[in-house]
Design a protein around this motif. Structure first.
Motif, PDB file in Angstrom:
ATOM      1  N   THR A 274      -6.319  -3.014  -5.672  1.00 45.38           N
ATOM      2  CA  THR A 274      -7.483  -2.499  -5.087  1.00 45.38           C
ATOM      3  C   THR A 274      -8.740  -3.126  -5.995  1.00 45.38           C
ATOM      4  OG1 THR A 274      -6.282  -0.212  -4.574  1.00 45.38           O
ATOM      5  CG2 THR A 274      -8.701  -0.366  -4.576  1.00 45.38           C
ATOM      6  N   ALA A 275      -9.611  -3.558  -5.031  1.00 47.11           N
ATOM      7  CA  ALA A 275     -10.675  -4.099  -5.595  1.00 47.11           C
ATOM      8  C   ALA A 275     -11.808  -3.975  -4.863  1.00 47.11           C
ATOM      9  CB  ALA A 275     -10.633  -5.569  -5.994  1.00 47.11           C
ATOM     10  N   ALA A 276     -13.174  -4.054  -5.399  1.00 47.90           N
ATOM     11  CA  ALA A 276     -14.521  -4.306  -4.385  1.00 47.90           C
ATOM     12  C   ALA A 276     -14.616  -5.611  -3.846  1.00 47.90           C
ATOM     13  CB  ALA A 276     -15.623  -3.795  -5.426  1.00 47.90           C
ATOM     14  N   VAL A 277     -14.968  -5.609  -2.739  1.00 46.60           N
ATOM     15  CA  VAL A 277     -15.158  -6.967  -2.040  1.00 46.60           C
ATOM     16  C   VAL A 277     -16.760  -6.987  -1.419  1.00 46.60           C
ATOM     17  CG1 VAL A 277     -14.514  -5.880   0.200  1.00 46.60           C
ATOM     18  CG2 VAL A 277     -14.224  -8.425  -0.285  1.00 46.60           C
ATOM     19  N   ASP A 278     -17.139  -8.337  -1.574  1.00 45.66           N
ATOM     20  CA  ASP A 278     -18.610  -8.591  -1.074  1.00 45.66           C
ATOM     21  C   ASP A 278     -18.697  -8.824   0.240  1.00 45.66           C
ATOM     22  OD1 ASP A 278     -18.022 -11.339  -0.876  1.00 45.66           O
ATOM     23  OD2 ASP A 278     -19.081 -11.719  -2.879  1.00 45.66           O
ATOM     24  N   GLU A 279     -19.629  -9.121   0.834  1.00 49.62           N
ATOM     25  CA  GLU A 279     -20.072  -9.372   2.125  1.00 49.62           C
ATOM     26  C   GLU A 279     -19.482 -10.532   2.652  1.00 49.62           C
ATOM     27  OE1 GLU A 279     -23.556 -10.726  -0.181  1.00 49.62           O
ATOM     28  OE2 GLU A 279     -22.364  -9.017  -0.027  1.00 49.62           O
ATOM     29  N   ASN A 280     -19.046 -11.318   1.534  1.00 53.55           N
ATOM     30  CA  ASN A 280     -18.522 -12.811   1.749  1.00 53.55           C
ATOM     31  C   ASN A 280     -16.876 -12.730   2.000  1.00 53.55           C
ATOM     32  OD1 ASN A 280     -21.182 -14.399   2.420  1.00 53.55           O
ATOM     33  ND2 ASN A 280     -21.372 -14.098  -0.221  1.00 53.55           N
ATOM     34  N   GLY A 281     -16.392 -11.664   1.539  1.00 56.64           N
ATOM     35  CA  GLY A 281     -15.186 -11.405   1.448  1.00 56.64           C
ATOM     36  C   GLY A 281     -14.528 -11.832  -0.071  1.00 56.64           C
ATOM     37  N   ILE A 288     -10.776  -4.604 -10.348  1.00 59.23           N
ATOM     38  CA  ILE A 288      -9.312  -4.822  -9.593  1.00 59.23           C
ATOM     39  C   ILE A 288      -8.518  -3.753 -10.506  1.00 59.23           C
ATOM     40  CG2 ILE A 288      -8.602  -6.462 -11.115  1.00 59.23           C
ATOM     41  CD1 ILE A 288      -7.272  -7.440  -8.460  1.00 59.23           C
ATOM     42  N   SER A 289      -7.606  -2.996  -9.773  1.00 56.17           N
ATOM     43  CA  SER A 289      -6.564  -2.279 -10.325  1.00 56.17           C
ATOM     44  C   SER A 289      -5.223  -2.731  -9.470  1.00 56.17           C
ATOM     45  CB  SER A 289      -6.887  -0.700  -9.819  1.00 56.17           C
ATOM     46  OG  SER A 289      -5.759   0.032 -10.329  1.00 56.17           O
ATOM     47  N   VAL A 290      -4.380  -3.263 -10.510  1.00 48.22           N
ATOM     48  CA  VAL A 290      -3.158  -3.626  -9.753  1.00 48.22           C
ATOM     49  C   VAL A 290      -1.869  -2.507 -10.468  1.00 48.22           C
ATOM     50  CG1 VAL A 290      -1.388  -5.505  -9.784  1.00 48.22           C
ATOM     51  CG2 VAL A 290      -3.810  -5.888  -9.745  1.00 48.22           C
ATOM     52  N   LEU A 291      -1.398  -1.732  -9.370  1.00 45.24           N
ATOM     53  CA  LEU A 291      -0.457  -0.834  -9.785  1.00 45.24           C
ATOM     54  C   LEU A 291       0.996  -1.103  -9.085  1.00 45.24           C
ATOM     55  CD1 LEU A 291      -2.371   2.433  -9.206  1.00 45.24           C
ATOM     56  CD2 LEU A 291      -2.124   1.050 -11.489  1.00 45.24           C
ATOM     57  N   ALA A 292       2.209  -0.725  -9.877  1.00 44.42           N
ATOM     58  CA  ALA A 292       3.461  -1.157  -9.649  1.00 44.42           C
ATOM     59  C   ALA A 292       4.124   0.410  -9.027  1.00 44.42           C
ATOM     60  CB  ALA A 292       4.166  -1.607 -10.843  1.00 44.42           C
ATOM     61  N   THR A 304       1.725   2.736 -12.230  1.00 39.45           N
ATOM     62  CA  THR A 304       1.929   2.161 -13.338  1.00 39.45           C
ATOM     63  C   THR A 304       1.092   0.860 -13.558  1.00 39.45           C
ATOM     64  OG1 THR A 304       4.145   3.011 -13.530  1.00 39.45           O
ATOM     65  CG2 THR A 304       3.572   1.472 -14.923  1.00 39.45           C
ATOM     66  N   PRO A 305       0.067   0.716 -14.189  1.00 36.41           N
ATOM     67  CA  PRO A 305      -0.487  -0.365 -14.300  1.00 36.41           C
ATOM     68  C   PRO A 305       0.405  -1.708 -14.583  1.00 36.41           C
ATOM     69  CG  PRO A 305      -1.947   1.185 -15.632  1.00 36.41           C
ATOM     70  CD  PRO A 305      -0.365   1.771 -15.234  1.00 36.41           C
ATOM     71  N   ILE A 306       0.147  -2.774 -14.125  1.00 32.49           N
ATOM     72  CA  ILE A 306       1.030  -3.810 -14.273  1.00 32.49           C
ATOM     73  C   ILE A 306       0.939  -4.440 -15.634  1.00 32.49           C
ATOM     74  CG2 ILE A 306      -0.539  -5.778 -13.547  1.00 32.49           C
ATOM     75  CD1 ILE A 306       3.306  -5.544 -12.718  1.00 32.49           C
ATOM     76  N   GLU A 307       0.021  -4.094 -16.147  1.00 33.61           N
ATOM     77  CA  GLU A 307       0.103  -4.890 -17.556  1.00 33.61           C
ATOM     78  C   GLU A 307       0.986  -4.136 -18.516  1.00 33.61           C
ATOM     79  OE1 GLU A 307      -3.838  -5.527 -15.851  1.00 33.61           O
ATOM     80  OE2 GLU A 307      -2.705  -3.768 -15.863  1.00 33.61           O
ATOM     81  N   GLU A 308       1.403  -2.896 -18.047  1.00 34.12           N
ATOM     82  CA  GLU A 308       2.684  -2.174 -18.913  1.00 34.12           C
ATOM     83  C   GLU A 308       3.991  -2.867 -18.984  1.00 34.12           C
ATOM     84  OE1 GLU A 308       3.132   2.098 -18.573  1.00 34.12           O
ATOM     85  OE2 GLU A 308       0.911   2.414 -18.699  1.00 34.12           O
ATOM     86  N   TYR A 309       4.104  -3.808 -17.864  1.00 34.67           N
ATOM     87  CA  TYR A 309       5.398  -4.573 -17.646  1.00 34.67           C
ATOM     88  C   TYR A 309       5.329  -5.768 -18.618  1.00 34.67           C
ATOM     89  CZ  TYR A 309       6.360  -1.667 -13.631  1.00 34.67           C
ATOM     90  OH  TYR A 309       6.794  -0.753 -12.859  1.00 34.67           O
ATOM     91  N   PHE A 310       4.039  -6.063 -18.952  1.00 34.56           N
ATOM     92  CA  PHE A 310       4.019  -7.606 -19.790  1.00 34.56           C
ATOM     93  C   PHE A 310       4.554  -7.227 -21.412  1.00 34.56           C
ATOM     94  CE2 PHE A 310       0.203  -8.691 -16.811  1.00 34.56           C
ATOM     95  CZ  PHE A 310       1.125  -8.805 -15.960  1.00 34.56           C
TER      96      PHE A 310
END
Length: 312
Positions: A274-281, A288-292, A304-310
């Motif tokens: 999930t992330a914010a996006v501007d008018e140009n896409g 950004i948030s990346v969850l598993a 679970t934040p993806i960084e926890e897998y690293f």
């Protein structure tokens, strides 16, 4: 799949069985340079014996795959140099130029601690005292060109660490592992500050995650590349959410099964970004948030934040 589970596949090794085979070979006047192998079942003992009797080059090739055919030496640097030079005989190798090979004290200390904190040192019988005297990290810098239709190994300007162990009796040093390419290319996707305008959300996420995963795993694995599948996305105002299957491909280490070394393997993650996006896409990666998904089969919980897998 958590980080701990990911490294759990580094399995127990039955060195006593291999040592017994080596002893029989020695008693018959044979010579063999054998690295540690996996816990072999009884029906394979005869096969191991045959490999040992054939000779060192074949033993390395069969037990440790087609990655590094090495010539163990009393000098750890020369052992690593031999493995690099022997790459020239591989079908997928177009060019190999060794630039420098040297012991790296800082990496030796770091990996000694990692081995002792992981399952590997205990299962292989490597004490802190043994590693202090008989383990080195050797840093190699070389230029490689590969046939990309035959291998996913990192080429170009490569900086790689090779981890070598010394046999107390023979005093010979043998490679037991290597890092991935720790020399990041200038156009590596990990540089996520570029202008991504004009790229689809999926393409932007692929670029972002490729860099994120390469940054986390390139010190440990070679041949890293990725794939997105089962992709869906929804938009809510100035925010976009995508769910997809993320596949990371890498070359196996062979710790659990010797013949897996150099064989491409994969691990899959079901992710939600999930992330914010501007008018140009263009995505704003500062948001950004990346969850598993770690939910039971049939349910979906991205928590679970993806960084926890690293690896840390």
């Amino acid at each position: 799949m958590r980080k701990e589970d990911f490294f759990e596949v580094l399995g127990a090794l039955d060195d006593d069985m291999i040592q017994g085979a080596k002893t029989l070979v020695a008693n018959r006047g044979g010579k063999a340079a054998v690295s540690h192998a996996k816990r072999w079942q009884f029906p394979l003992v005869a096969a191991i014996m045959a490999v040992l009797l054939i000779g060192s080059a074949m033993a390395v090739a069969l037990i440790h795959g087609d990655l590094w055919i090495q010539k163990p030496s009393n000098d750890p640097v020369e052992t690593v140099r031999s493995a690099l030079e022997n790459q020239a005989g591989k079908d997928y190798v177009l060019k190999i130029e060794v630039q420098s090979v040297e012991i790296d004290e800082a990496e030796t200390e770091r990996m000694t601690e990692w081995f002792l904190e992981s399952y590997i040192a205990e299962r292989r019988g490597w004490s802190a005292e043994y590693l202090a005297e008989h383990f080195f990290a050797v840093k190699a810098v070389y230029y490689a060109e590969y046939d990309r239709t035959q291998t996913t190994r990192s080429d170009g300007e490569v900086t790689m660490y090779f981890y070598v162990i010394q046999d107390v009796d023979s005093e010979a040093w043998t490679i037991v592992d290597n890092s991935g390419n720790v020399n990041r290319p200038e156009n590596d996707p990990a540089d996520r500050s570029g202008n991504l305008t004009g790229m689809s959300t999926e393409e932007q996420l692929f670029s972002y995650l490729s860099g994120l995963f390469s940054e986390a795993y390139s010190p440990y694995y070679d041949g890293l590349h990725y794939k997105i599948s089962d992709y869906t996305e929804t938009a809510d105002g100035d925010e976009v959410t995508a769910t997809f299957l993320w596949t990371m491909y890498f070359l196996g280490k062979g710790w659990d099964i010797g013949t897996d070394e150099g064989v491409e393997q994969e691990v899959n993650y079901f992710l939600q970004a999930t992330a914010a996006v501007d008018e140009n896409g263009a995505l704003d990666f500062s948001t950004i948030s990346v969850l598993a998904d770690e939910s039971p089969v049939g349910d979906t919980y991205f928590n679970t934040p993806i960084e926890e897998y690293f690896p840390k």
